[in-house]
Design a protein around this motif. Structure first.
Motif, PDB file in Angstrom:
ATOM      1  N   UNK A  51      37.258  59.197   3.037  1.00 22.74           N
ATOM      2  CA  UNK A  51      37.744  58.071   2.417  1.00 22.74           C
ATOM      3  C   UNK A  51      37.817  58.041   0.894  1.00 22.74           C
ATOM      4  N   UNK A  52      38.990  57.515   0.752  1.00 23.33           N
ATOM      5  CA  UNK A  52      39.414  57.407  -0.740  1.00 23.33           C
ATOM      6  C   UNK A  52      38.707  56.867  -1.587  1.00 23.33           C
ATOM      7  N   UNK A  53      38.604  57.174  -3.201  1.00 20.99           N
ATOM      8  CA  UNK A  53      37.499  56.280  -3.547  1.00 20.99           C
ATOM      9  C   UNK A  53      38.455  55.762  -5.075  1.00 20.99           C
ATOM     10  N   UNK A  54      39.574  55.561  -4.998  1.00 22.72           N
ATOM     11  CA  UNK A  54      40.231  55.181  -6.443  1.00 22.72           C
ATOM     12  C   UNK A  54      41.286  53.820  -5.795  1.00 22.72           C
ATOM     13  N   UNK A  55      40.952  53.025  -4.714  1.00 22.73           N
ATOM     14  CA  UNK A  55      41.602  52.297  -4.478  1.00 22.73           C
ATOM     15  C   UNK A  55      40.376  51.523  -3.022  1.00 22.73           C
ATOM     16  N   UNK A  56      41.275  50.198  -2.740  1.00 26.13           N
ATOM     17  CA  UNK A  56      40.251  49.528  -1.841  1.00 26.13           C
ATOM     18  C   UNK A  56      40.546  49.995  -0.320  1.00 26.13           C
ATOM     19  N   UNK A  57      39.217  49.890   0.895  1.00 26.79           N
ATOM     20  CA  UNK A  57      39.502  50.311   2.058  1.00 26.79           C
ATOM     21  C   UNK A  57      39.504  49.464   2.850  1.00 26.79           C
ATOM     22  N   UNK A  58      40.304  48.766   3.978  1.00 22.33           N
ATOM     23  CA  UNK A  58      40.472  47.833   5.322  1.00 22.33           C
ATOM     24  C   UNK A  58      39.560  48.502   6.082  1.00 22.33           C
ATOM     25  N   UNK A  59      38.290  47.912   6.071  1.00 20.37           N
ATOM     26  CA  UNK A  59      37.994  48.094   7.514  1.00 20.37           C
ATOM     27  C   UNK A  59      37.940  46.799   8.810  1.00 20.37           C
ATOM     28  N   UNK A  60      38.587  47.587   9.991  1.00 16.56           N
ATOM     29  CA  UNK A  60      39.070  47.098  11.344  1.00 16.56           C
ATOM     30  C   UNK A  60      38.035  47.401  12.216  1.00 16.56           C
ATOM     31  N   UNK A  61      37.800  46.236  13.011  1.00 17.72           N
ATOM     32  CA  UNK A  61      36.960  46.455  14.362  1.00 17.72           C
ATOM     33  C   UNK A  61      37.790  45.462  15.990  1.00 17.72           C
ATOM     34  N   UNK A  62      36.506  45.711  16.967  1.00 15.93           N
ATOM     35  CA  UNK A  62      37.121  44.740  17.744  1.00 15.93           C
ATOM     36  C   UNK A  62      37.590  43.048  17.169  1.00 15.93           C
ATOM     37  N   UNK A  63      36.627  42.508  16.503  1.00 19.58           N
ATOM     38  CA  UNK A  63      35.855  41.292  16.381  1.00 19.58           C
ATOM     39  C   UNK A  63      35.923  40.953  14.797  1.00 19.58           C
ATOM     40  N   UNK A  64      35.453  41.926  14.051  1.00 22.28           N
ATOM     41  CA  UNK A  64      35.062  42.012  12.406  1.00 22.28           C
ATOM     42  C   UNK A  64      32.977  42.156  12.744  1.00 22.28           C
ATOM     43  N   UNK A  65      32.154  42.429  13.944  1.00 24.67           N
ATOM     44  CA  UNK A  65      30.632  42.800  13.292  1.00 24.67           C
ATOM     45  C   UNK A  65      30.780  44.139  13.164  1.00 24.67           C
ATOM     46  N   UNK A  66      31.458  44.855  13.907  1.00 31.39           N
ATOM     47  CA  UNK A  66      30.915  46.870  13.708  1.00 31.39           C
ATOM     48  C   UNK A  66      31.979  46.763  12.412  1.00 31.39           C
ATOM     49  N   UNK A  67      33.194  46.409  11.776  1.00 30.76           N
ATOM     50  CA  UNK A  67      33.744  46.484  10.240  1.00 30.76           C
ATOM     51  C   UNK A  67      32.938  45.709   9.448  1.00 30.76           C
ATOM     52  N   UNK A  68      32.098  44.501   9.797  1.00 33.71           N
ATOM     53  CA  UNK A  68      31.038  44.121   8.385  1.00 33.71           C
ATOM     54  C   UNK A  68      30.367  45.276   8.212  1.00 33.71           C
ATOM     55  N   UNK A  69      29.293  45.487   9.824  1.00 38.24           N
ATOM     56  CA  UNK A  69      28.435  46.848   9.231  1.00 38.24           C
ATOM     57  C   UNK A  69      29.618  47.751   8.505  1.00 38.24           C
ATOM     58  N   UNK A  70      30.052  48.585   8.540  1.00 38.58           N
ATOM     59  CA  UNK A  70      30.665  49.495   8.246  1.00 38.58           C
ATOM     60  C   UNK A  70      31.082  49.497   6.481  1.00 38.58           C
ATOM     61  N   UNK A  71      31.837  48.682   6.760  1.00 43.83           N
ATOM     62  CA  UNK A  71      31.614  47.966   4.836  1.00 43.83           C
ATOM     63  C   UNK A  71      31.182  47.474   4.457  1.00 43.83           C
ATOM     64  N   UNK A  72      29.254  47.368   4.449  1.00 41.61           N
ATOM     65  CA  UNK A  72      28.339  46.791   3.609  1.00 41.61           C
ATOM     66  C   UNK A  72      27.582  48.291   3.615  1.00 41.61           C
ATOM     67  N   UNK A  73      28.064  49.453   4.617  1.00 41.63           N
ATOM     68  CA  UNK A  73      27.203  50.714   4.320  1.00 41.63           C
ATOM     69  C   UNK A  73      28.113  51.541   3.476  1.00 41.63           C
ATOM     70  N   UNK A  74      29.849  51.352   3.092  1.00 37.36           N
ATOM     71  CA  UNK A  74      30.188  52.068   2.557  1.00 37.36           C
ATOM     72  C   UNK A  74      30.838  51.389   0.734  1.00 37.36           C
ATOM     73  N   UNK A  75      30.061  49.699   0.869  1.00 36.43           N
ATOM     74  CA  UNK A  75      29.957  49.778  -0.508  1.00 36.43           C
ATOM     75  C   UNK A  75      29.029  49.926  -1.622  1.00 36.43           C
ATOM     76  N   UNK A  76      28.263  50.461  -0.105  1.00 33.04           N
ATOM     77  CA  UNK A  76      26.509  50.502  -0.819  1.00 33.04           C
ATOM     78  C   UNK A  76      26.874  52.486  -1.002  1.00 33.04           C
ATOM     79  N   UNK A  77      27.389  52.903  -0.899  1.00 33.17           N
ATOM     80  CA  UNK A  77      27.960  54.439  -0.867  1.00 33.17           C
ATOM     81  C   UNK A  77      29.258  54.361  -2.903  1.00 33.17           C
ATOM     82  N   UNK A  78      29.961  53.446  -3.354  1.00 27.18           N
ATOM     83  CA  UNK A  78      30.787  53.663  -3.944  1.00 27.18           C
ATOM     84  C   UNK A  78      31.937  52.860  -3.554  1.00 27.18           C
TER      85      UNK A  78
END
Length: 108
Positions: A51-78
């Motif tokens: 994943x790029x670190x020099x631009x935003x990453x948009x995470x999508x799933x079926x309804x928004x639940x899995x993507x929210x978990x993934x986005x929270x994890x990714x934000x935690x690693x910078x």
């Protein structure tokens, strides 16, 4: 805030947003956002180097639940990650384009 609306996501895509679909491969091939890269949720923690670190990453799933978990994890690693509220179902419901098959497809 790690969630964004379908409209804000659509606007980001016009500017070349980096999109990650965290659904399972069988879900992805049935229809996904054009240009989205598939990284199933269970692989996100081992594939952050993809994943790029020099631009935003948009995470999508079926309804928004899995993507929210993934986005929270990714934000935690910078990584500047944002979950798309409503997911692919919301994207389709808004009349936005989808592609089928295994490729990420052309940006539309």
């Amino acid at each position: 805030m790690t969630e964004i609306s379908i409209d804000r996501f659509a606007a980001a895509r016009v500017s070349g947003a980096f999109v990650v679909d965290v659904r399972q491969p069988d879900e992805y091939v049935q229809g996904h956002v054009p240009g989205a890269d598939l990284i199933p949720l269970g692989e996100v923690s081992t594939r952050t180097a993809d994943l790029p670190t020099n631009q935003p990453v948009y995470v999508i799933c079926a309804s928004g639940n899995r993507s929210l978990r993934a986005a929270e994890y990714l934000r935690g690693v910078g990584i500047d990650a944002h979950s798309v509220r409503g997911g692919t179902a919301g994207w389709i419901g808004a009349g936005k384009p989808v592609v089928t098959g295994t490729g990420a497809g052309a940006d539309a």
